[in-house]
Scaffold this active site. Structure first.
Site, mmCIF file in Angstrom:
data_model
loop_
_atom_site.group_PDB
_atom_site.id
_atom_site.type_symbol
_atom_site.label_atom_id
_atom_site.label_comp_id
_atom_site.label_asym_id
_atom_site.label_seq_id
_atom_site.Cartn_x
_atom_site.Cartn_y
_atom_site.Cartn_z
ATOM 1 N N ASP A 8 -60.476 -62.294 5.900
ATOM 2 C CA ASP A 8 -59.976 -62.868 4.659
ATOM 3 C C ASP A 8 -60.631 -64.227 4.463
ATOM 4 O OD1 ASP A 8 -58.366 -63.018 2.329
ATOM 5 O OD2 ASP A 8 -56.909 -64.256 3.391
ATOM 6 N N GLU A 10 -60.376 -68.041 2.027
ATOM 7 C CA GLU A 10 -59.799 -68.881 0.988
ATOM 8 C C GLU A 10 -60.952 -69.668 0.378
ATOM 9 O OE1 GLU A 10 -56.875 -68.560 -0.089
ATOM 10 O OE2 GLU A 10 -55.954 -67.444 1.559
ATOM 11 N N GLU A 53 -55.508 -76.374 -9.134
ATOM 12 C CA GLU A 53 -54.937 -75.031 -9.243
ATOM 13 C C GLU A 53 -55.254 -74.187 -8.010
ATOM 14 O OE1 GLU A 53 -58.642 -75.175 -11.982
ATOM 15 O OE2 GLU A 53 -56.965 -76.475 -11.386
ATOM 16 N N HIS A 152 -51.115 -69.223 0.559
ATOM 17 C CA HIS A 152 -52.050 -68.283 1.149
ATOM 18 C C HIS A 152 -52.753 -68.954 2.326
ATOM 19 C CE1 HIS A 152 -52.336 -65.051 -2.087
ATOM 20 N NE2 HIS A 152 -51.379 -65.876 -2.476
ATOM 21 N N ASP A 157 -52.644 -64.209 6.668
ATOM 22 C CA ASP A 157 -52.848 -63.046 5.811
ATOM 23 C C ASP A 157 -53.563 -61.927 6.563
ATOM 24 O OD1 ASP A 157 -51.600 -64.406 3.827
ATOM 25 O OD2 ASP A 157 -53.340 -64.597 2.515
#
Length: 231
Positions: A8, A10, A53, A152, A157
């Protein structure tokens, strides 16, 4: 032994083509679809700002990544860890696109999506048509603990997705591997250690005593037309 990597990322945003960068990578080694304990996890300096954001999603600010390595500095270690096996991700096109953009920028060969990617979003939509396929929904469906999940986090995750993936391919019984020993080779995330995972050892059972055998014989005598006497 089948080795695959569940991973995963980010990022600073949604599209590397517009300048967004990877800020965190987590990858777990799976052997025969089960976690081995070997992992690769790194925070990356994106060499750019992190929009507010994006911070709301993963919780990272640029200050959190000051002094962290650039992707080019960890590219070879990452490639060594993932090897040449299948790579599993939730919404794999997103993660592959970002990883490949970083690899290309670092002067490394990109990963072939068609031959390596396994997308658990597609798997979930096939298994549960018309139902939500996000990670939270799948964890709730399979009874997987979500109590630690806030923003997250790539490593958490991955751990959650590893449990979801096992359920998507048929449940935990599929990978018990009682028939033969499996030896696991450690990648960079395993700190150079090796661990042997073996099947259960047979436990000798004593024969039933005479009284138990007599009761069993009495029970069998009450059965009419038992299947083992049928031709």
């Amino acid at each position: 032994m089948t080795r695959s990597i569940l991973f995963d990322t980010e990022t600073t945003g949604l599209d590397p083509d517009t300048g967004d960068r990877v800020i965190e990578i987590a990858a777990l080694e799976l052997v025969n679809d089960l976690r081995t304990g070997n992992c690769f996890h790194v925070l990356v300096n994106p060499e750019r700002d992190i929009p507010p954001e994006a911070t709301k999603v993963h919780g990272f600010t640029l200050a959190d990544l000051e002094g962290k390595p650039l992707f080019a500095d960890i590219a070879d270690e990452f490639l060594e860890f993932i090897g040449d096996g299948k790579m599993i991700a939730h919404n794999a096109p997103f993660d592959f696109k970002f990883i490949n953009a970083e690899l290309k920028r670092a002067g490394r060969s990109v990963l072939d999506y068609d031959s390596r990617a396994i997308d658990t979003v597609i798997m979930a939509r096939k298994k549960f048509p018309g139902m939500p396929a996000n990670l939270d929904a799948l964890c709730r469906r399979f009874g997987i603990d979500l109590s630690e999940r806030g923003t997250h986090n790539a490593l958490l995750d991955c751990r959650l997705l590893a449990d979801v993936y096992v359920e998507l391919i048929g449940g935990r019984q599929r990978g018990l591997g009682l028939g033969s020993d499996r030896q696991q080779a450690a990648g960079p995330g395993g700190a150079g250690k090796r661990r042997v995972v073996t099947g259960r050892k047979a436990r000798p059972m004593p024969p039933p005593d005479e009284a138990t055998q007599a009761r069993h014989a009495e029970f069998l005598a009450t059965l009419s037309d038992p299947i083992w006497l049928q031709e």
